[in-house]
Write an enzyme that holds these catalytic residues in place. Sequence first.
Site, short mmCIF file in Angstrom:
data_model
loop_
_atom_site.label_atom_id
_atom_site.label_comp_id
_atom_site.label_asym_id
_atom_site.label_seq_id
_atom_site.Cartn_x
_atom_site.Cartn_y
_atom_site.Cartn_z
N LYS A 66 0.87 -1.19 0.00
CA LYS A 66 0.00 0.00 0.00
C LYS A 66 0.90 1.23 0.00
O LYS A 66 2.06 1.15 0.40
CB LYS A 66 -0.89 0.00 1.25
CG LYS A 66 -2.08 0.89 1.17
CD LYS A 66 -3.25 0.25 0.43
CE LYS A 66 -4.33 1.26 0.13
NZ LYS A 66 -5.55 0.62 -0.42
N ASP A 102 -6.84 4.61 -4.69
CA ASP A 102 -7.54 4.50 -3.40
C ASP A 102 -8.14 5.89 -3.18
O ASP A 102 -8.32 6.65 -4.16
CB ASP A 102 -6.56 4.09 -2.27
CG ASP A 102 -7.27 3.70 -0.96
OD1 ASP A 102 -7.70 2.55 -0.85
OD2 ASP A 102 -7.40 4.57 -0.07
P1 NDP Z 1 -12.73 8.18 -3.10
O1 NDP Z 1 -11.67 9.18 -2.88
O2 NDP Z 1 -13.22 7.94 -4.47
O3 NDP Z 1 -14.00 8.51 -2.18
C1 NDP Z 1 -13.92 8.61 -0.81
C2 NDP Z 1 -15.26 9.08 -0.29
O4 NDP Z 1 -15.25 9.02 1.13
C3 NDP Z 1 -15.55 10.52 -0.65
O5 NDP Z 1 -16.94 10.71 -0.78
C4 NDP Z 1 -15.03 11.27 0.58
O6 NDP Z 1 -15.62 12.55 0.78
C5 NDP Z 1 -15.44 10.33 1.68
N1 NDP Z 1 -14.57 10.53 2.85
C6 NDP Z 1 -13.22 10.53 2.92
N2 NDP Z 1 -12.78 10.77 4.16
C7 NDP Z 1 -13.89 10.92 4.90
C8 NDP Z 1 -14.13 11.17 6.26
N3 NDP Z 1 -13.11 11.35 7.12
N4 NDP Z 1 -15.41 11.22 6.67
C9 NDP Z 1 -16.44 11.04 5.81
N5 NDP Z 1 -16.28 10.80 4.51
C10 NDP Z 1 -15.03 10.74 4.07
O7 NDP Z 1 -12.17 6.82 -2.45
P2 NDP Z 1 -12.62 5.33 -2.73
O8 NDP Z 1 -14.09 5.29 -2.98
O9 NDP Z 1 -11.70 4.75 -3.70
O10 NDP Z 1 -12.28 4.63 -1.33
C11 NDP Z 1 -13.22 4.60 -0.26
C12 NDP Z 1 -12.83 3.50 0.72
O11 NDP Z 1 -12.79 2.22 0.04
C13 NDP Z 1 -11.44 3.64 1.35
O12 NDP Z 1 -11.47 3.09 2.65
C14 NDP Z 1 -10.56 2.75 0.47
O13 NDP Z 1 -9.39 2.32 1.13
C15 NDP Z 1 -11.53 1.61 0.21
N6 NDP Z 1 -11.23 0.78 -0.95
C16 NDP Z 1 -11.15 1.32 -2.19
C17 NDP Z 1 -10.90 0.52 -3.28
C18 NDP Z 1 -10.93 1.04 -4.66
O14 NDP Z 1 -10.86 0.21 -5.61
N7 NDP Z 1 -11.04 2.33 -4.89
C19 NDP Z 1 -10.62 -0.92 -3.12
C20 NDP Z 1 -10.83 -1.42 -1.78
C21 NDP Z 1 -11.09 -0.57 -0.74
P3 NDP Z 1 -14.80 13.89 0.40
O15 NDP Z 1 -14.92 13.99 -1.09
O16 NDP Z 1 -15.49 14.97 1.13
O17 NDP Z 1 -13.39 13.68 0.88
#
Ligand code: NDP
Length: 456
Positions: free
Chosen positions: A136, A176
Site C-alpha cells: 500500500k 484509493d
Molecule cells: P474516493 O476518494 O473515491 O471517495 C472517498 C469518499 O469518502 C468521498 O466521498 C469522501 O468525501 C469520503 N470521505 C473521505 N474521508 C472521509 C471522512 N473522514 N469522513 C467522511 N467521509 C469521508 O475513495 P474510494 O471510494 O476509492 O475509497 C473509499 C474506501 O474504500 C477507502 O477506505 C478505500 O481504502 C476503500 N477501498 C477502495 C478501493 C478502490 O478500488 N477504490 C478498493 C478497496 C477498498 P470527500 O470527497 O469529502 O473527501
Amino acid sequence: MYELETETENVSNYVNHLYEMVKHRNPHESEFHQAVKEVFDSLIPVLVKNPIYIKQRILDRLVEPERFITFRVPWVDDEGIVQVNRGFRVQYNSALGPYKGGLRFHPSVNSSIIKFLGFEQIFKNALTGQPIGGGKGGSDFDPKERSDMEIMRFCQSFMTELSMHIGPNIDVPAGDIGVGAKEIGYLFGQYKKIRGAYESGVLTGKSILYGGSLGRKEATGYGTVYFVEEMLNQHGMSFENSTVIVSGSGNVSIYAMEKAMQLGATVIACSDSNGYIYDPNGINLETVKRLKEVERKRIEEYTCEHPEATYHQNCEEIWSIPCDIALPCATQNEINSSSAQKLIVNGVKAIGEGANMPTTLEAINTFLDHKILFAPAKAANAGGVSVSALEMAQNSARVSWSAEEVDSKLRTIMKDIYKQSLNTSIDYGVPGNLVAGANIVGFVRVAEAMLAQGVI
Ligand code: NDP
C-alpha cells in the site's frame, strides 16, 4: 525467548505478547494496532491447530513489513511556490506474488494509515486466490484543493521516486482515496518516461484508453454488493425492496449504490466528508455521478436539484437513519459502537464494509453479539483488487476482455470468497463469523506459502 506452547491459553498468551511487542515497536500508530488486533483475535484457533506457525514465527514475521519506504515529494504549485509532501510505500508481503495495493492521497495519510492498509491487504489479496502479495502507499497530499496542473506536477514528482521501487513483477500500485483514473494516468505517464519502456502492468486502475480493464472502476462497489447479496441469500433475504444507506460518494460508494439499485434496493442516503443527504424517494445516482465524478462538487449541491432531499452537516449522523442494509464505503472508523447501537435499534439487518476498516473493533463486536449479518472489508471489498489482478493478466497477455466477461469473473470470485469465509468459520467453531473466517482463509494461504519458501 518466549515459551512455544500449543494449548489455547498459551497460544493466547503468545498472541497477546506479540501484540504488545507490535505496539512497542510501532508507537503512536493506533490504526495499525487496531488492524493487527482484529487479525490476531481471529487466529488463535488456527495457531492451536498448527503449532508449526508458531515454531516458524510466521506471525512475528508477518507483522514486520518486508520493506517500508518513505520519501520527499517536492513540487511547484500554481503560484510558483515549492511545496513538500511526504510519500510512502509499504511492501508488506510478497509470499504469493508481487506487492499489490492502492495509493491514497489524503491529508490524514501517515505511517499508521499506510501500515494498517498494507497489513490488511496481505490477507485480502490472499483471499482472492490470485497470485498477488500485499502492499500500500500514498501521500499526505490533498488533491481536493488543487488544480489539474498541480495534481499532475505532484504525481510526476511522486512517481520520480516511486519508480525506483515498483515494476510489473515487483510491486503494482493502483488507486484509493484521492487517486482515480486521472491521477493514475499522470503517474503512468511519468513512469513510462523514466523507464523508457511501455510496461502496462506496472499500475492498475488505468483508463481503458491505454491498458485499463473494463469493469475495474465498478469492481469494488459491485463486488461489495455481490458479497452482501450472497450473505443475505444464505439467510433468506436479498437487496430487493430493501432500504440501503451508503456512506461516502466516491468510487466505491457510487458503484455500490448502482449495483444495490440494480438489485432492487432503494438507496436513501449517501455522504461526503462534510455531511450527508437523505432522499426518501431514493437517491438519483446520475446527479451524484455528475456532481462527484465530473464537477467534483460537494454532496450538499444535490438538494439544489432535488428539493425533496435534505442535507445534514454531520456525516457521522448518517447512521441514525433507519435502514435494512448499511454499506460504509468512505473511510476507516466511520461506525463506532454508538452508531452501531443506533443502527441496531433502528432494525438494520446487514452491514457490508466497502471501505477499509470502517467499523471499530467495539462496533464489530456489537454487531456480532446482536447477530447482525456482517461482511468484513477484507472479504467484501476484495472485488477491486481482484479486477486489478485481472487487469494485470490482460496486460501480460496483451488482450482485453469484455465488460461482461470481467463482471462474470468478479461475481464468481466474490461468491467464492463468501463460501470459503463461511465454511472456514464453521470449521473453526464460529459459524457465520465472517471476520474470523476471512482472516483465517487469508492467513493460512500466506503462512503456507511462507513455510514453503524457507525463512523469508
Ligand atoms: P474516493 O476518494 O473515491 O471517495 C472517498 C469518499 O469518502 C468521498 O466521498 C469522501 O468525501 C469520503 N470521505 C473521505 N474521508 C472521509 C471522512 N473522514 N469522513 C467522511 N467521509 C469521508 O475513495 P474510494 O471510494 O476509492 O475509497 C473509499 C474506501 O474504500 C477507502 O477506505 C478505500 O481504502 C476503500 N477501498 C477502495 C478501493 C478502490 O478500488 N477504490 C478498493 C478497496 C477498498 P470527500 O470527497 O469529502 O473527501
